[in-house]
Design a protein around this motif. Structure first.
Motif, PDB file in Angstrom:
ATOM      1  N   GLU A  50      54.746  13.336   9.177  1.00 15.29           N
ATOM      2  CA  GLU A  50      53.429  13.960   9.319  1.00 15.29           C
ATOM      3  C   GLU A  50      52.415  12.974   9.887  1.00 15.29           C
ATOM      4  O   GLU A  50      51.563  13.343  10.710  1.00 15.29           O
ATOM      5  N   GLY A  51      52.528  11.716   9.479  1.00 15.75           N
ATOM      6  CA  GLY A  51      51.670  10.701  10.089  1.00 15.75           C
ATOM      7  C   GLY A  51      51.977  10.495  11.558  1.00 15.75           C
ATOM      8  O   GLY A  51      51.085  10.291  12.377  1.00 15.75           O
ATOM      9  N   ALA A  52      53.264  10.576  11.895  1.00 17.66           N
ATOM     10  CA  ALA A  52      53.657  10.429  13.294  1.00 17.66           C
ATOM     11  C   ALA A  52      53.101  11.574  14.143  1.00 17.66           C
ATOM     12  O   ALA A  52      52.708  11.379  15.292  1.00 17.66           O
ATOM     13  N   THR A 115      53.859   9.247  25.016  1.00 16.95           N
ATOM     14  CA  THR A 115      53.670  10.256  23.978  1.00 16.95           C
ATOM     15  C   THR A 115      54.858  11.201  23.913  1.00 16.95           C
ATOM     16  O   THR A 115      55.255  11.651  22.828  1.00 16.95           O
ATOM     17  N   LEU A 116      55.450  11.490  25.053  1.00 16.17           N
ATOM     18  CA  LEU A 116      56.635  12.344  25.083  1.00 16.17           C
ATOM     19  C   LEU A 116      57.784  11.731  24.295  1.00 16.17           C
ATOM     20  O   LEU A 116      58.473  12.420  23.528  1.00 16.17           O
ATOM     21  N   TYR A 117      58.004  10.430  24.451  1.00 11.53           N
ATOM     22  CA  TYR A 117      59.050   9.757  23.677  1.00 11.53           C
ATOM     23  C   TYR A 117      58.779   9.878  22.184  1.00 11.53           C
ATOM     24  O   TYR A 117      59.704  10.075  21.382  1.00 11.53           O
ATOM     25  N   ARG A 118      57.522   9.758  21.781  1.00 13.21           N
ATOM     26  CA  ARG A 118      57.189   9.842  20.358  1.00 13.21           C
ATOM     27  C   ARG A 118      57.412  11.256  19.827  1.00 13.21           C
ATOM     28  O   ARG A 118      57.917  11.448  18.722  1.00 13.21           O
ATOM     29  N   ALA A 119      57.014  12.252  20.635  1.00 13.19           N
ATOM     30  CA  ALA A 119      57.262  13.633  20.221  1.00 13.19           C
ATOM     31  C   ALA A 119      58.757  13.893  20.086  1.00 13.19           C
ATOM     32  O   ALA A 119      59.206  14.527  19.115  1.00 13.19           O
ATOM     33  N   ASN A 120      59.539  13.411  21.033  1.00 15.29           N
ATOM     34  CA  ASN A 120      60.989  13.585  20.967  1.00 15.29           C
ATOM     35  C   ASN A 120      61.580  12.918  19.728  1.00 15.29           C
ATOM     36  O   ASN A 120      62.516  13.440  19.113  1.00 15.29           O
ATOM     37  N   ALA A 121      61.049  11.753  19.377  1.00  7.97           N
ATOM     38  CA  ALA A 121      61.540  11.055  18.189  1.00  7.97           C
ATOM     39  C   ALA A 121      61.293  11.874  16.929  1.00  7.97           C
ATOM     40  O   ALA A 121      62.151  11.960  16.035  1.00  7.97           O
ATOM     41  N   ILE A 122      60.135  12.510  16.832  1.00 13.19           N
ATOM     42  CA  ILE A 122      59.822  13.358  15.681  1.00 13.19           C
ATOM     43  C   ILE A 122      60.743  14.574  15.648  1.00 13.19           C
ATOM     44  O   ILE A 122      61.297  14.933  14.598  1.00 13.19           O
ATOM     45  N   ILE A 123      60.911  15.221  16.792  1.00 11.79           N
ATOM     46  CA  ILE A 123      61.738  16.418  16.876  1.00 11.79           C
ATOM     47  C   ILE A 123      63.185  16.119  16.492  1.00 11.79           C
ATOM     48  O   ILE A 123      63.842  16.909  15.795  1.00 11.79           O
ATOM     49  N   ALA A 124      63.683  14.950  16.911  1.00 15.27           N
ATOM     50  CA  ALA A 124      65.061  14.572  16.599  1.00 15.27           C
ATOM     51  C   ALA A 124      65.238  14.172  15.142  1.00 15.27           C
ATOM     52  O   ALA A 124      66.282  14.437  14.537  1.00 15.27           O
ATOM     53  N   ALA A 125      64.232  13.532  14.561  1.00 18.75           N
ATOM     54  CA  ALA A 125      64.374  13.004  13.204  1.00 18.75           C
ATOM     55  C   ALA A 125      64.143  14.047  12.126  1.00 18.75           C
ATOM     56  O   ALA A 125      64.789  14.011  11.069  1.00 18.75           O
ATOM     57  N   ALA A 126      63.222  14.979  12.354  1.00 16.18           N
ATOM     58  CA  ALA A 126      62.802  15.903  11.291  1.00 16.18           C
ATOM     59  C   ALA A 126      63.943  16.696  10.669  1.00 16.18           C
ATOM     60  O   ALA A 126      63.953  16.899   9.441  1.00 16.18           O
ATOM     61  N   PRO A 127      64.940  17.191  11.419  1.00 17.16           N
ATOM     62  CA  PRO A 127      66.015  17.951  10.774  1.00 17.16           C
ATOM     63  C   PRO A 127      66.833  17.148   9.774  1.00 17.16           C
ATOM     64  O   PRO A 127      67.530  17.733   8.922  1.00 17.16           O
ATOM     65  N   ASN A 162      57.104  16.703  41.059  1.00 20.84           N
ATOM     66  CA  ASN A 162      58.413  16.140  40.718  1.00 20.84           C
ATOM     67  C   ASN A 162      58.284  15.218  39.511  1.00 20.84           C
ATOM     68  O   ASN A 162      57.512  14.252  39.545  1.00 20.84           O
ATOM     69  N   ILE A 163      59.044  15.514  38.459  1.00 20.30           N
ATOM     70  CA  ILE A 163      59.024  14.673  37.262  1.00 20.30           C
ATOM     71  C   ILE A 163      60.424  14.624  36.669  1.00 20.30           C
ATOM     72  O   ILE A 163      61.218  15.551  36.847  1.00 20.30           O
ATOM     73  N   PRO A 164      60.763  13.554  35.952  1.00 16.90           N
ATOM     74  CA  PRO A 164      61.993  13.571  35.157  1.00 16.90           C
ATOM     75  C   PRO A 164      61.769  14.352  33.870  1.00 16.90           C
ATOM     76  O   PRO A 164      60.662  14.352  33.321  1.00 16.90           O
ATOM     77  N   LEU A 165      62.794  15.029  33.411  1.00 22.18           N
ATOM     78  CA  LEU A 165      62.731  15.770  32.157  1.00 22.18           C
ATOM     79  C   LEU A 165      63.296  14.898  31.053  1.00 22.18           C
ATOM     80  O   LEU A 165      64.476  14.528  31.082  1.00 22.18           O
ATOM     81  N   VAL A 166      62.464  14.554  30.092  1.00 21.35           N
ATOM     82  CA  VAL A 166      62.863  13.681  28.986  1.00 21.35           C
ATOM     83  C   VAL A 166      62.759  14.472  27.696  1.00 21.35           C
ATOM     84  O   VAL A 166      61.662  14.849  27.273  1.00 21.35           O
ATOM     85  N   THR A 167      63.897  14.730  27.063  1.00 23.56           N
ATOM     86  CA  THR A 167      63.915  15.476  25.807  1.00 23.56           C
ATOM     87  C   THR A 167      64.610  14.722  24.685  1.00 23.56           C
ATOM     88  O   THR A 167      64.805  15.272  23.610  1.00 23.56           O
ATOM     89  N   GLU A 168      64.987  13.492  24.930  1.00 27.50           N
ATOM     90  CA  GLU A 168      65.638  12.661  23.922  1.00 27.50           C
ATOM     91  C   GLU A 168      64.701  11.523  23.517  1.00 27.50           C
ATOM     92  O   GLU A 168      63.872  11.078  24.310  1.00 27.50           O
ATOM     93  N   PRO A 169      64.856  11.013  22.283  1.00 25.26           N
ATOM     94  CA  PRO A 169      63.982   9.938  21.813  1.00 25.26           C
ATOM     95  C   PRO A 169      64.401   8.572  22.335  1.00 25.26           C
ATOM     96  O   PRO A 169      64.542   7.609  21.576  1.00 25.26           O
ATOM     97  N   SER A 170      64.615   8.473  23.623  1.00 24.73           N
ATOM     98  CA  SER A 170      65.023   7.207  24.225  1.00 24.73           C
ATOM     99  C   SER A 170      63.836   6.270  24.339  1.00 24.73           C
ATOM    100  O   SER A 170      62.716   6.700  24.608  1.00 24.73           O
ATOM    101  N   GLU A 171      64.080   4.981  24.149  1.00 22.46           N
ATOM    102  CA  GLU A 171      63.028   3.982  24.279  1.00 22.46           C
ATOM    103  C   GLU A 171      63.068   3.292  25.630  1.00 22.46           C
ATOM    104  O   GLU A 171      62.274   2.397  25.895  1.00 22.46           O
ATOM    105  N   THR A 172      63.978   3.683  26.474  1.00 19.74           N
ATOM    106  CA  THR A 172      64.075   3.055  27.789  1.00 19.74           C
ATOM    107  C   THR A 172      64.215   4.131  28.848  1.00 19.74           C
ATOM    108  O   THR A 172      64.616   5.262  28.565  1.00 19.74           O
TER     109      THR A 172
END
Length: 509
Positions: A50-52, A115-127, A162-172
């Protein structure tokens, strides 16, 4: 009234915002880690998640903390002109300053993906976190993170093409990167927003500024317009209008009044907290000319407060208003008056007279000193003093009037004139002007300008309709000589191109 981003929870911004989810390559997606709190500690408990989520709310505010980035969604259209003090002439004029090293373009890209990486990290971790059986709480966390993912992807794709689609909590970032298929991008956006709609409440009464079902539904309706899914756009907008807790205010002047930014018409208001933010936003001052440099005119909130003279409404925009349109007086200032007799007034003038250029001898660029001003972001002392540039008044990001325009356009595209007029005419009645009897794209764009100018949607609407270049050439004489067809996309940051081999957009190669 407590805000969602207020203390004591606001300190949690640091947990993900400062934790060092970084990319590779100098200057790209890098931050100085300023906390020892690990990512794992944040993402392994309901409270940490929730803080994230709270940390994600910093994204829509950061761009307004700087005058340079405040223009990012406003400049370069048919309704906005700029003065000589404007800090980002590339965005406004489409000149050679708009290039792969362009600061605002680069920073928006970087901040979006961070911010997208952070959102992905939350989405992946919450379950995988134990919420002690409270699935509604878990889903609310995921829903807010998915809203921000959709919000970021939508504006990235609209702004850059044109953009890359990032949906994983990758840090690189990947060594080789290619533009994603737009169909894949919008599949993620639509799925994310549908999940958010299903798992968020209409209101959080003690937390203004928090993402709600209505904010997700409004954004989804905008997405459907881009996809030209007119039926879904109409249905989504109409459901929001009929079922949501929002309503059009009777008086246009009340919409942007001090201490009223969380009103019934506001669907999502970006909050600023003077206790937690080093700066507020600079939209309150950028539209105001240097009127107080004129002898006999005092700096007062009634006259506009502290002036900056960065931007002003175009002649085209002001020409669209009927003289009786209540929005013109409520949202624009076109005259200043003499109010400081102690300074001495020009011969023949008295307090209350309108200031005229002929009354003084301005420097060559007289538009610095007298020009029309947009008052939508003006703030009359609620959060700042008369000499303060930044304001902590909330910025209305989405409001119900836009939802009405979305519904009107969608029904117009479907060929249902009666329904289209049903949704556009309430805005005209509120403004005190006659109902429309027909609606086409030209009429719609004019009403869009009257209602939503400077509310950060004009550039996107003109691009979506294929009218950006045409309107800038016709109504923005500063930018007209420079804009090209390829300027409908912003430049990809050169660092990203060099690191990944990502293709640069036309205009910038």
């Amino acid at each position: 009234m407590k805000t969602y981003l207020s203390m004591p929870t606001r300190w949690l911004l640091s947990l993900l915002l400062l934790v060092g989810l970084t990319g590779c390559g100098e200057g790209f997606l890098e931050e100085e880690p300023r906390t020892f709190v690990s990512t794992e500690a944040v993402l392994n408990s309901p409270e940490g998640l929730e803080g994230a989520v709270v940390a994600l709310y910093d994204f829509p505010t950061w761009m307004y903390h700087s005058t340079r980035y405040s223009y990012w969604f406003i400049s370069g259209t048919d309704v906005a002109r700029i003065g000589p003090l404007h800090e980002d002439r590339g965005t406004a004029l489409y000149n050679t300053d708009l290039n792969p090293q362009h600061g605002a373009s680069r920073e928006y890209w970087n901040q979006s993906y961070q911010t997208l990486y952070r959102a992905n990290a939350i989405i992946a971790a919450a379950p995988n976190v134990d919420f002690d059986g409270d699935e509604a709480r878990r889903n609310r966390v995921i829903a807010e993170a998915r809203f921000f993912r959709a919000y970021i992807l939508f504006y990235l794709h609209q702004r850059y093409g044109n953009i890359p689609l990032v949906t994983e909590p990758s840090e690189t970032i990947r060594e080789k990167e290619q533009p994603a298929d737009p169909a894949d991008i919008y599949r993620v956006i639509v799925d994310d927003l549908r999940f958010a709609i299903d798992n968020l409440a209409w209101t959080y009464d003690d937390q203004p500024g928090r993402i709600t079902k209505g904010a997700a539904m409004h954004l989804l309706a905008k997405v459907y317009l881009v996809l030209q899914n007119w039926q879904q756009a109409a249905q989504t907008a109409e459901t929001l209008i009929l079922q949501g807790p929002y309503e059009l205010l009777d008086d246009p002047a009340e919409i942007f009044a001090d201490n009223n930014e969380n009103n019934k018409e506001a669907i999502w208001t970006i909050q600023f907290d003077p206790q937690a933010d080093n700066y507020g936003h600079f939209l309150a001052v950028m539209f105001t000319p240097l009127y107080d440099r004129i002898q006999g005119v005092a700096r007062t909130f009634e006259q506009g407060g502290r002036p900056w003279a960065r931007m002003y409404p175009s002649a085209y925009l002001l020409s669209l208003f009927d003289k009786n349109d209540r929005r013109l007086k409520a949202w624009y200032k076109t005259h200043w008056v003499y109010d400081d007799p102690d300074e001495g007034l020009p011969p023949g003038r008295q307090v209350g007279d309108t200031v005229r250029t002929s009354d003084f001898n301005p420097p060559p660029d007289s538009m610095l000193y007298l020009h029309p001003a947009c008052k939508k972001y003006w703030e009359y002392g609620a959060t700042r003093d008369i000499n303060q540039a930044d304001s902590y008044k909330g910025i209305i990001r989405y409001r119900l009037a836009e939802t009405y325009l979305i519904a009107a356009e969608a029904y117009m595209r479907l060929g249902d004139q009666a329904k289209a007029l049903e949704y556009i005419n309430p805005l005209r009645r509120r403004a005190g002007v006659p109902d429309l009897t027909e609606l086409n794209e030209d009429i719609l764009l004019e009403e869009h300008a009257r209602e939503l100018a400077f509310e950060q949607d004009r550039w996107f609407t003109l691009k979506r309709m294929g009218r950006l270049v045409q309107h800038v050439r016709q109504y923005n004489p500063d930018a007209a000589p420079n804009i090209k067809d390829c300027h409908v996309n912003m430049p990809i940051p050169q660092e990203f191109v060099d690191l990944t081999g990502f293709p640069q957009n036309d205009c910038y190669r």
